[in-house]
Design an enzyme around this catalytic site. Structure first.
Site, PDB file in Angstrom:
ATOM      1  N   PHE A 131      38.086  38.375  51.513  1.00 41.89           N
ATOM      2  CA  PHE A 131      38.956  38.445  50.338  1.00 41.89           C
ATOM      3  C   PHE A 131      40.370  38.756  50.821  1.00 41.89           C
ATOM      4  O   PHE A 131      40.637  39.841  51.342  1.00 41.89           O
ATOM      5  CB  PHE A 131      38.474  39.535  49.371  1.00 41.89           C
ATOM      6  CG  PHE A 131      37.356  39.107  48.450  1.00 41.89           C
ATOM      7  CD1 PHE A 131      36.622  37.957  48.702  1.00 41.89           C
ATOM      8  CD2 PHE A 131      37.043  39.853  47.323  1.00 41.89           C
ATOM      9  CE1 PHE A 131      35.591  37.559  47.857  1.00 41.89           C
ATOM     10  CE2 PHE A 131      36.022  39.468  46.465  1.00 41.89           C
ATOM     11  CZ  PHE A 131      35.293  38.315  46.736  1.00 41.89           C
ATOM     12  N   GLU A 132      41.266  37.803  50.628  1.00 41.03           N
ATOM     13  CA  GLU A 132      42.643  37.947  51.097  1.00 41.03           C
ATOM     14  C   GLU A 132      43.610  37.868  49.923  1.00 41.03           C
ATOM     15  O   GLU A 132      43.280  37.349  48.860  1.00 41.03           O
ATOM     16  CB  GLU A 132      42.961  36.871  52.140  1.00 41.03           C
ATOM     17  CG  GLU A 132      42.050  36.922  53.370  1.00 41.03           C
ATOM     18  CD  GLU A 132      42.367  35.848  54.389  1.00 41.03           C
ATOM     19  OE1 GLU A 132      43.559  35.511  54.568  1.00 41.03           O
ATOM     20  OE2 GLU A 132      41.417  35.332  55.025  1.00 41.03           O
ATOM     21  N   SER A 133      44.812  38.380  50.145  1.00 36.25           N
ATOM     22  CA  SER A 133      45.868  38.407  49.126  1.00 36.25           C
ATOM     23  C   SER A 133      45.420  39.141  47.867  1.00 36.25           C
ATOM     24  O   SER A 133      45.819  38.786  46.751  1.00 36.25           O
ATOM     25  CB  SER A 133      46.322  36.979  48.780  1.00 36.25           C
ATOM     26  OG  SER A 133      46.861  36.336  49.915  1.00 36.25           O
TER      27      SER A 133
END
Length: 430
Positions: free
Chosen positions: A218-220
Site C-alpha cells: 500500500f503506497e501513497s
C-alpha cells in the site's frame, strides 16, 4: 571458486579462461554471453577460477574480499602473510580459505504485462525458481467494495512456485486505475464492514491458490491513515491461519519523522512489530523521471538499512534490489520523456553496439556509460552488474539483513543468480 573480473582491452573469453583456469563454455554460461560477440572494455564477468586462488581487481581491499567470500578478515590476512592494513595491487594473487555461507530468504516479483502471460516470462520465472524462497505475483488490486481484482493466470503462477518448493505470495495493492490510491485505501481502512469483507476475501483467495504469505504493498497512503493502517495490519495478523505469514512493502526511509506523503504513513517500528517481514524498496534514487544516476547507490541503501535496523530486527528486513537499469537521453530536463528501462544484458549490448567502454562508480558501486545514438543524441546509462550486486550482498552480510527482494522477473541478469548462491544459502519453505 567464483571471482569477478573486469574486462580490459584485448581480453576475450578464451584469454580469460586460460588466465584464470576456467573454460570458455563456463564463462559464456555464467554470464549469459553470445560466444560470437566481443567483450566490452569495463564489462564485469564472473569467472570460475582454479582452486582457491583469487586475483585482485580494481577497487579491492582485504575487507571487501573477506566479505565476499565469507572469511574472517584476520584469517584472510594471516593465510596470505599480510597485515590488516596491507595495500593490495591489481593482479596480486591471494589464497582464499573456505568460508561459511549464511542462510537468507529471497523474493522475486512477477508483473505480467500481457494476457495471456508471455511464454518467455513464464520460462524466466521457472528458471529462477530454484533461487527463491517466495514468488511475489504483482498484483491483486483492492476494490472499494472489499473484493479483489485478480491478475491473469493466478493458478498457473502459483503452481510454478509450488513445483519449485517456493512459496507463492498474495501481493495486494491499493492500485486503482493504474495508480496507487490514497482515497481507495481510506475507504478500506475506515469502514469496518468493508475491511472485514476485504480480509475474508484475501484469506479465501490465499487458501484457493496456496499462497501462504499475505503481502500488502500500500503506497501513497494518506498520512492521517497511518494508525488506521497499523490497526488494519494487526487485524489481518490476528485472522491469519496457522502456517501463514504477513508481510508489507515499505518506502525507503532514514528517520521516523521523514516528511512527505510517500514516507509518513509507513511506520517502520509498528510494522516491524506486527508483520513477519518487510520488503524495503531500496532503489529508484535514479528513476525514470529524474536525472541520470545510480538506481540503488550503496551509500543511501546502507543508510536506509541502518535506520530500519534501529526500528526492527534485521532478520525481518528484505533489501530491495533492482534487476533493471535506465537509459536517459541528454541533456536531462524536467518534463523530458521518461528514461527507458533496460536489463543488465541489454545495457552491455548497447555499450558493445556503440563501441563505448563501461565505467564504474566506486562511490555508488554502480556501472554506467555514455553513447551517441544514430541521431546524434547523447545518452547516459546506469545499470547493475556483478560488481554492484556483490557490493549489495556484502552490505547484507555486514548489516545482518534477513534477505533480498528483486524487482522484477523478465529482465535478464544471469550473473546475479549465480552470485546469490555463491554468497548465501537460500532458504526454502515450500
Amino acid at each position: 571458486m567464483i571471482q569477478i573480473v573486469t574486462v580490459r582491452s584485448g581480453d576475450s573469453v578464451y584469454s580469460l579462461a586460460s588466465k584464470y583456469g576456467s573454460t570458455p563454455d563456463e564463462i559464456v554460461k555464467d554470464n549469459g554471453l553470445n560466444p560470437a560477440e566481443t567483450l566490452v572494455v569495463g564489462q564485469a564477468l564472473i569467472v570460475n577460477t582454479k582452486g582457491n586462488n583469487y586475483y585482485v581487481q580494481p577497487g579491492d581491499s582485504l575487507y571487501r574480499i573477506s566479505q565476499t567470500y565469507n572469511v574472517p578478515l584476520a584469517s584472510l590476512a594471516k593465510v596470505n602473510n599480510l597485515s590488516l592494513k596491507s595495500i593490495l595491487h591489481v593482479g596480486q594473487q591471494l589464497y582464499i580459505p573456505k568460508g561459511t555461507k549464511r542462510a537468507v530468504e529471497s523474493i522475486a516479483y512477477l508483473q505480467p504485462s500481457t494476457i495471456p502471460i508471455k511464454e518467455s516470462l513464464v520460462n524466466a520465472t521457472r528458471a529462477i525458481n530454484p533461487f527463491l524462497t517466495y514468488l511475489a505475483y504483482f498484483s491483486f488490486e483492492a476494490k472499494r467494495d472489499g473484493t479483489l481484482k485478480e491478475p491473469t493466470e493466478t493458478a498457473k503462477i502459483a503452481n510454478i512456485a509450488t513445483q519449485g518448493n517456493t512459496i507463492p505470495m498474495l501481493v495486494i495493492t491499493n492500485i486503482e486505475n493504474g495508480n496507487f490510491s490514497a482515497d481507495l485505501t481510506s475507504v478500506i481502512l475506515r469502514d469496518a464492514t468493508i475491511q472485514n469483507k476485504f480480509i475474508t476475501n484475501i484469506l479465501q483467495t490465499a487458501e484457493k491458490y496456496g499462497m501462504r504469505d499475505i503481502h500488502f504493498d500500500f503506497e501513497s497512503v494518506a498520512p492521517e491513515d497511518r494508525e488506521a493502517y497499523n490497526r488494519f495490519l494487526r487485524n489481518v495478523k490476528t485472522r491469519l491461519p496457522s502456517g501463514y505469514t504477513l508481510s508489507t512493502t515499505l518506502v525507503p526511509k532514514t528517520s521516523s519523522n521523514q516528511k512527505g506523503k510517500f514516507f509518513e504513513t509507513h511506520d517502520y517500528k509498528a510494522q516491524g512489530q506486527i508483520v513477519d517481514f518487510v520488503v524495503i524498496m531500496t532503489y529508484d534514487w535514479g528513476w525514470q523521471g529524474g536525472p541520470p544516476m545510480a538506481i540503488s547507490p550503496i551509500g543511501p541503501v546502507k543508510e536506509v538499512l541502518q535506520y530500519a535496523k534501529s526500528q526492527m530486527p534485521p532478520q525481518k528486513i528484505m533489501m530491495g534490489q533492482n534487476l533493471y537499469g535506465f537509459d536517459w537521453k541528454l541533456p536531462f530536463k524536467e518534463g523530458n520523456p521518461p528514461a527507458k528501462a533496460i536489463s543488465s544484458v541489454a545495457a552491455v549490448a548497447l555499450a558493445r553496439k556503440y563501441n563505448v567502454p563501461i565505467r564504474y562508480d566506486f562511490t555508488a558501486q554502480a556501472p554506467h556509460f555514455n553513447y551517441f545514438d544514430e541521431n546524434g543524441v547523447q545518452h547516459e546509462v546506469w545499470f547493475e552488474d556483478s560488481r554492484s550486486v556483490q557490493s549489495k550482498f556484502n552490505l547484507m552480510k555486514e548489516q545482518g539483513i534477513g534477505g533480498i527482494s528483486y524487482w522484477k522477473i523478465g529482465l535478464p541478469f544471469p550473473q546475479n543468480w549465480r552470485l546469490l548462491v555463491e554468497n548465501f544459502t537460500i532458504t526454502k519453505k515450500g
